[in-house]
Design an enzyme around this catalytic site. Structure first.
Site, PDB file in Angstrom:
ATOM      1  N   SER A 162      -6.149  13.036 -12.985  1.00 16.03           N
ATOM      2  CA  SER A 162      -6.822  11.776 -13.314  1.00 16.03           C
ATOM      3  C   SER A 162      -7.222  10.907 -12.128  1.00 16.03           C
ATOM      4  CB  SER A 162      -5.951  10.944 -14.256  1.00 16.03           C
ATOM      5  OG  SER A 162      -5.957  11.498 -15.542  1.00 16.03           O
ATOM      6  N   SER A 168      -8.414  10.099 -16.213  1.00 14.56           N
ATOM      7  CA  SER A 168      -8.353   8.841 -16.921  1.00 14.56           C
ATOM      8  C   SER A 168      -8.739   7.638 -16.069  1.00 14.56           C
ATOM      9  CB  SER A 168      -6.939   8.654 -17.457  1.00 14.56           C
ATOM     10  OG  SER A 168      -6.016   8.498 -16.394  1.00 14.56           O
ATOM     11  N   LYS A 215      -5.847  -0.281 -11.582  1.00 12.71           N
ATOM     12  CA  LYS A 215      -5.960   0.402 -12.877  1.00 12.71           C
ATOM     13  C   LYS A 215      -5.092  -0.309 -13.920  1.00 12.71           C
ATOM     14  CE  LYS A 215      -5.453   5.086 -14.865  1.00 12.71           C
ATOM     15  NZ  LYS A 215      -5.169   6.495 -14.582  1.00 12.71           N
TER      16      LYS A 215
END
EC number: 6.3.5.7
Length: 495
Positions: A182, A158, A78
């Protein structure tokens, strides 16, 4: 062997050990899949050279017989994790051009274990969002579609890029972070497994901060066994993070027996929300029945302060974000606005932050600054902290009464279309976190397991919440649920 990128971590690890495949072949298959999947906008910084270099080194290590479980396995990272010499922007314009001179502890541990980094994954800006629509790179797109409808769907947020990449078999697994859901919400939206460990289990050092008392890294994988394998590598004490727990990390995979006879699973009455879709209600009931059939005892429980969780979260998280994001001022690194003649330092701060931050980040920074301001600190921030303590105590009381895990829905709905919610009303978007934020406020481990499809053929997930530091036990309960649910659906390839 064909379709190497479709393997999970455990399957690929065993194939590598048996000599049926090399890490170079696995990595090459993933890199090809990534190049064909630009329509998903999941990978935003591709690192094929680093990937091939690490794959070759992993093959040598495997030949030498000294390879940990993650060695040679291609994964995505990420964009919130700082990676040395590779852009690490947290999907924000304000960090444009930032290439750290250091590596986050978690990504370093994965690299040390021989994992192969394929590149950086899309996300909501500074991890603020539930649909991956606040990214400076543009929306990440789910590989799933509703029936024959070609509406682009959200992969959740997210960690939307991580979710899309794992579900579309662009990588074998990915790192995510979870501040209010998330990891778990996107995992539920795309039919994969995502675990948020206990706060302090994984180091936060080198992960761009959103809300420091809530953020926690975790793996996003194709199944529960893979989550156990990857989580073990990501965990561990780190002297560079003062909130990191100095606890031994067990062999999580060895704890996956699937035997949950005699375990007490709590069903919280407060999670039965008004207007909850019937299919979510049914999935939840089916999940409880599956666990009961596996030998667990299902008990009704009460978590009375649940209704205050979202308001408390949306005071605490923006307050911490406002403080953490004060450092992005155009002085030391990242974006700096062009200044007009006569502009001073105040104008530079204002223009830089106005240009560099997107609307959602600006909204949360302003909310956070407001609740921390002199006249409102006690009315909002201190009150929210007290509510947080009560929420934590609710869970402590339930666990003290002998409950081993808590079963809830992971999300209030299946994935929605991109653009369907973002502009309408931010509060509607915030309600997506209704089942997940309590876990962050209490610092507990939580896992989302895919358990079924809705009437339009989209994945739905169930969430299990565990006792603090007992991720192994939680993973085993999730393993039993996964075996009972038998979820094997994959998105049809349209990209």
């Amino acid at each position: 062997m064909s379709n190497l990128n479709k393997m999970g971590l455990a399957e690929a690890r065993d194939a590598l050990r048996a000599g049926d495949v090399t890490s170079v072949e696995l990595t090459d298959a993933c890199l090809k899949a990534i190049d064909e999947a630009d329509a998903l906008n999941a990978f935003v910084h591709k690192t094929p050279e680093i990937a091939m270099e690490r794959a070759k080194a992993a093959d040598e290590r495997i030949k030498g017989g000294d390879a940990p479980s993650m060695c040679g396995l291609p994964i995505g990272i990420k964009d919130l994790f700082c990676t040395k010499g590779v852009p690490s922007q947290a999907a924000s314009g304000i960090l444009e051009g930032f290439k750290p001179e250091y590596e986050s502890t978690v990504s370093q541990q994965l690299a040390d274990a021989g994992a192969v980094m394929l590149g950086k994954l899309n996300m909501d800006e500074f991890a603020m969002g539930s649909s991956n629509e606040t990214s400076v790179y543009g929306n990440a797109v789910s590989p799933w579609r509703r029936g024959n409808d070609d509406t682009q769907l959200t992969p959740g947020g997210s960690s939307g890029g991580s979710a899309a990449a794992v579900a579309a078999d662009l990588c074998l697994a990915a790192t995510g972070t979870d501040t209010g859901g998330s990891i778990r919400q996107p995992a539920a939206f795309v039919g994969i497994t995502g675990i948020k460990p206990t706060y302090g289990r994984c180091s936060r050092w080198g992960i761009v901060a959103f809300a420091s008392s809530l953020d926690q890294a975790g793996p996003m994988t194709k199944n529960v066994r893979d989550a156990a394998i990857m989580l073990e590598t990501m965990c561990g004490h780190d002297a560079k993070d003062s909130t990191s727990a100095d606890l031994a990390v067990p062999n999580f995979e060895a704890m996956l027996t699937g035997d949950i006879k005699g375990k007490k699973i709590g069903i919280p009455k407060e999670y039965r929300m008004d207007g909850m879709p019937a299919e979510i209600e049914k999935l939840w009931a089916d999940g409880a029945a599956m666990l009961k059939d596996a030998g667990a005892e299902i008990v009704d429980i009460s978590l009375p302060h649940t209704k205050y969780a979202l308001p408390a979260y949306y005071v605490i998280a923006p307050a911490e974000a406002s403080s953490n994001l004060a450092r992005y001022d155009g002085v030391r690194y990242g974006h700096r606005a062009q200044l007009a003649q006569g502009d001073g330092i105040t104008e530079m701060y204002e223009k830089t932050r106005a240009e560099g931050f997107g609307h959602e980040v600006q909204r949360r920074v302003m909310v956070g600054t407001y609740v921390l301001s002199a006249g409102f600190y006690d009315a909002y921030y201190n009150r929210a902290r007290k509510v947080r303590t009560l929420i934590k105590k609710d869970f402590e009381d339930v666990f003290a009464a002998g409950v081993d895990a808590i079963l809830t829905p992971a999300t209030p709905s299946a994935a929605f279309g991109l653009g369907e919610m973002a502009e309408a009303d931010p509060v509607q978007m915030y309600l997506n976190d209704v089942f997940t934020v309590t876990v962050n406020l209490a610092g507990l481990p939580g896992i989302s397991v895919p358990a079924g499809l809705d009437t339009q053929g989209l994945p739905l997930g169930l969430q299990l919440i565990g006792r603090p530091w007992e991720e192994g036990d939680l993973l085993n309960t999730a393993y039993a649920l996964e075996n009972a649910a038998g979820f094997v659906a994959k998105p049809g390839k349209w990209w």
